[in-house]
Motif scaffolding. Sequence first.
Motif, PDB file in Angstrom:
ATOM      1  N   PHE A 266      16.613 -13.668 -29.305  1.00 57.11           N
ATOM      2  CA  PHE A 266      16.008 -12.399 -28.919  1.00 57.11           C
ATOM      3  C   PHE A 266      16.543 -11.969 -27.547  1.00 57.11           C
ATOM      4  CE2 PHE A 266      13.099 -14.007 -32.071  1.00 57.11           C
ATOM      5  CZ  PHE A 266      12.625 -12.864 -32.720  1.00 57.11           C
ATOM      6  N   ASP A 267      16.487 -10.669 -27.308  1.00 58.16           N
ATOM      7  CA  ASP A 267      16.888 -10.154 -25.985  1.00 58.16           C
ATOM      8  C   ASP A 267      15.952 -10.690 -24.910  1.00 58.16           C
ATOM      9  OD1 ASP A 267      19.105  -8.465 -26.772  1.00 58.16           O
ATOM     10  OD2 ASP A 267      17.598  -7.226 -27.772  1.00 58.16           O
ATOM     11  N   LEU A 268      14.697 -10.952 -25.319  1.00 60.37           N
ATOM     12  CA  LEU A 268      13.715 -11.534 -24.398  1.00 60.37           C
ATOM     13  C   LEU A 268      12.627 -12.233 -25.191  1.00 60.37           C
ATOM     14  CD1 LEU A 268      12.464 -11.862 -21.513  1.00 60.37           C
ATOM     15  CD2 LEU A 268      11.289  -9.692 -21.902  1.00 60.37           C
TER      16      LEU A 268
ATOM     17  N   ARG B 150      11.345  -4.684 -19.478  1.00 60.27           N
ATOM     18  CA  ARG B 150      12.674  -4.073 -19.616  1.00 60.27           C
ATOM     19  C   ARG B 150      13.644  -4.668 -18.570  1.00 60.27           C
ATOM     20  NH1 ARG B 150      11.651  -1.015 -23.432  1.00 60.27           N
ATOM     21  NH2 ARG B 150      10.125   0.637 -23.595  1.00 60.27           N
ATOM     22  N   PHE B 151      13.124  -4.891 -17.395  1.00 55.52           N
ATOM     23  CA  PHE B 151      13.878  -5.478 -16.294  1.00 55.52           C
ATOM     24  C   PHE B 151      14.387  -6.863 -16.703  1.00 55.52           C
ATOM     25  CE2 PHE B 151      14.019  -6.955 -11.732  1.00 55.52           C
ATOM     26  CZ  PHE B 151      14.831  -5.927 -11.258  1.00 55.52           C
ATOM     27  N   MET B 152      13.478  -7.683 -17.271  1.00 51.59           N
ATOM     28  CA  MET B 152      13.842  -9.048 -17.681  1.00 51.59           C
ATOM     29  C   MET B 152      14.811  -9.039 -18.858  1.00 51.59           C
ATOM     30  SD  MET B 152      10.390 -11.342 -17.185  1.00 51.59           S
ATOM     31  CE  MET B 152       9.319 -10.360 -18.200  1.00 51.59           C
ATOM     32  N   ALA B 153      14.592  -8.116 -19.807  1.00 57.96           N
ATOM     33  CA  ALA B 153      15.481  -8.035 -20.970  1.00 57.96           C
ATOM     34  C   ALA B 153      16.899  -7.662 -20.545  1.00 57.96           C
ATOM     35  CB  ALA B 153      14.943  -7.010 -21.970  1.00 57.96           C
ATOM     36  N   ALA B 154      17.013  -6.993 -19.390  1.00 52.20           N
ATOM     37  CA  ALA B 154      18.329  -6.611 -18.863  1.00 52.20           C
ATOM     38  C   ALA B 154      18.972  -7.768 -18.090  1.00 52.20           C
ATOM     39  CB  ALA B 154      18.185  -5.391 -17.960  1.00 52.20           C
ATOM     40  N   GLY B 155      18.243  -8.905 -18.010  1.00 49.21           N
ATOM     41  CA  GLY B 155      18.804 -10.081 -17.347  1.00 49.21           C
ATOM     42  C   GLY B 155      18.450 -10.207 -15.880  1.00 49.21           C
TER      43      GLY B 155
END
Length: 206
Positions: free
Chosen positions: A49-51, A117-122
């Motif tokens: 998953f992305d996150l 969203r911040f975390m999913a962007a790495g």
Amino acid sequence: MTLQILIADDHDMVRETIAMFLDADGATNTVAASDLSEALEKIRAEGPFDLVLLDYTMPGMKGLEGLQIALEANGGKPVGLISGTATRLIAERALEMGAIGFLPKTLPAKSLVNAVRFMAAGETYAPVNFMSGKDSPEETDFEKALSDREKQVLRGLMSAKSNKEIARDLDLQEVTIKLHVKSLCRKLDAKNRTDAAMIARDAGFV
């Protein structure tokens, strides 16, 4: 591109609320799990998953052990922790282990969505107020589940004391200590007394 996010929490309302806010703009697709075992199954079947967001105290986590397993299972993609009452120490340890962030459940919905969203962007996320200790709770979910006597016995286990030594320290019968150890192993989902002590240590219990 739609973000694929797994939310693992044993409280239906928490999962559904987070998913509702995240899915509102159509940029996110959320998948739910109610414990670590189910989360790992979904990572294997539908991931990475992305996150992945893991509730710190849901069944199967055993403190930060569950985080380590999920980090390996999600193939290097971000894994974060969410919790109602985990301490700053736990959050710091989680970040040191490679967690992409830590989300207190007290975060306002808009901040929560932005953080996800911040975390999913790495990008690593941890609320400043929480990490500075200003919002740190006095007692964790881990501690709330235990009676005062069980906490005393658990501290004895963490010091590698025998039942006889713990009984002497607490002025109790050895058979009473055995019952408390049995109860602790059940509550902590521990295989034995040593495992219970390790789980307590991972949870930041002192």
